[in-house]
Design an enzyme around this catalytic site. Structure first.
Site, mmCIF file in Angstrom:
data_model
loop_
_atom_site.group_PDB
_atom_site.id
_atom_site.type_symbol
_atom_site.label_atom_id
_atom_site.label_comp_id
_atom_site.label_asym_id
_atom_site.label_seq_id
_atom_site.Cartn_x
_atom_site.Cartn_y
_atom_site.Cartn_z
ATOM 1 N N TYR A 148 0.848 -1.206 0.000
ATOM 2 C CA TYR A 148 0.000 0.000 0.000
ATOM 3 C C TYR A 148 0.876 1.247 0.000
ATOM 4 O O TYR A 148 0.679 2.167 -0.807
ATOM 5 C CB TYR A 148 -0.909 -0.016 1.233
ATOM 6 C CG TYR A 148 -1.788 1.212 1.370
ATOM 7 C CD1 TYR A 148 -2.930 1.350 0.605
ATOM 8 C CD2 TYR A 148 -1.454 2.228 2.273
ATOM 9 C CE1 TYR A 148 -3.736 2.478 0.725
ATOM 10 C CE2 TYR A 148 -2.258 3.346 2.408
ATOM 11 C CZ TYR A 148 -3.396 3.477 1.625
ATOM 12 O OH TYR A 148 -4.186 4.590 1.744
ATOM 13 N N LYS A 152 1.327 4.250 -2.977
ATOM 14 C CA LYS A 152 1.118 5.657 -2.628
ATOM 15 C C LYS A 152 2.411 6.459 -2.737
ATOM 16 O O LYS A 152 2.394 7.638 -3.104
ATOM 17 C CB LYS A 152 0.546 5.759 -1.214
ATOM 18 C CG LYS A 152 -0.875 5.225 -1.079
ATOM 19 C CD LYS A 152 -1.869 6.019 -1.912
ATOM 20 C CE LYS A 152 -3.310 5.665 -1.582
ATOM 21 N NZ LYS A 152 -4.275 6.460 -2.382
#
Length: 271
Positions: A148, A152
């Site tokens: 994740y 990002k």
């Protein structure tokens, strides 16, 4: 002046909170989401000011078509919020290729497709804001959420480039590094890896450390976004959340200290 917002992931969590705040302020919103049914109550409450747009941001063709529909609905775009996101929870070794690619398709490529699709319109207007919702965790990877953070972090870098490229056209980009909010990301928006017994001890420690606290309501972050969208000269990056701000600052201090501790080795190479 009434602004037009284009918000992805608008049906729940932060996206919905931002949409509601914009509508309350008298602005108009195109709310994009894979499932727009949860927006039905807002459509009734703000007739004519909210256009729900069914959209999977991982589908590049659909994104470009959706942005054209958004522009046709209100004639322009003023604030674009790349908020759609999913969570891949588990150790890097455990994640399958399919899981990793699907994760990056939404969290990185989906935001890139939206950015590509809106830029011609913002450039023609010579104005517009692009708010790229990332995370306070992009400063470095962390066990179980490393992929994740990776997606990002990549979006952070792409957004820095876009800011440098599109600034000459009056387009302002801010990387919005969100703290932990009760968005449902760790429930409805989560894909779990198949747990490996080799990591069970670490997994148990992490789960105990995180606890059951879901974080503050998304609505508490909305005033910050509204103020940010109205700034004549917005920051390139903004951490949203007091606790998250402190964590990031401490992490930066630790990183600087590590660099200094190993400066002697770094300087042995001429590059």
């Amino acid at each position: 002046m009434t602004r037009v917002w284009f918000i992805t992931g608008a049906s729940r969590g932060l996206g919905r909170a931002f949409a509601e705040a914009a509508l309350r302020a008298g602005d108009r919103v195109v709310g994009a989401a894979r499932d727009v049914e949860p927006l039905a109550d807002l459509v009734r409450k703000y007739p004519g000011d909210l256009v729900p747009l069914p959209l999977d941001v991982a589908d590049r063709v659909a994104v470009f078509e959706g942005v054209e529909r958004a522009v046709a609905a209100f004639g322009r775009l003023d604030v674009v919020v790349n908020n759609a996101g999913v969570m891949l929870l588990g150790m890097v070794e455990e994640a399958t290729e399919e899981q990793i690619r699907a994760h990056f398709d939404v969290n990185l490529f989906g935001a890139v497709w939206v950015t590509q699709a809106v830029l011609p319109h913002l450039r023609a207007q010579r104005s517009g804001r692009v708010l790229q919702v990332t995370t306070m965790g992009t400063g470095g990877g962390f066990p179980m959420v490393g992929l994740y953070a990776a997606a990002k972090s990549a979006l952070d870098s792409v957004s820095e480039a876009v800011a440098g490229e599109a600034g000459q056209f009056g387009v302002k980009v801010t990387i919005v590094q969100m703290g932990g909010y009760d968005t449902g990301l760790f429930t409805t928006g989560t894909t779990m890896t198949e747990p490996s017994p080799h990591y069970q001890e670490l997994r148990d420690r992490l789960i105990e450390m995180w606890g059951d606290e879901a974080g503050p309501a998304p609505e508490t972050a909305a005033p910050v976004i509204m103020e940010l969208a109205g700034l004549p000269e917005p920051p390139r990056r903004l951490i949203v959340g007091a606790a998250s701000y402190d964590i990031v600052q401490q992490g930066l201090k630790d990183r600087v200290a590590e660099h200094r501790a190993w400066e002697h080795l770094s300087r042995k190479a001429p590059g």
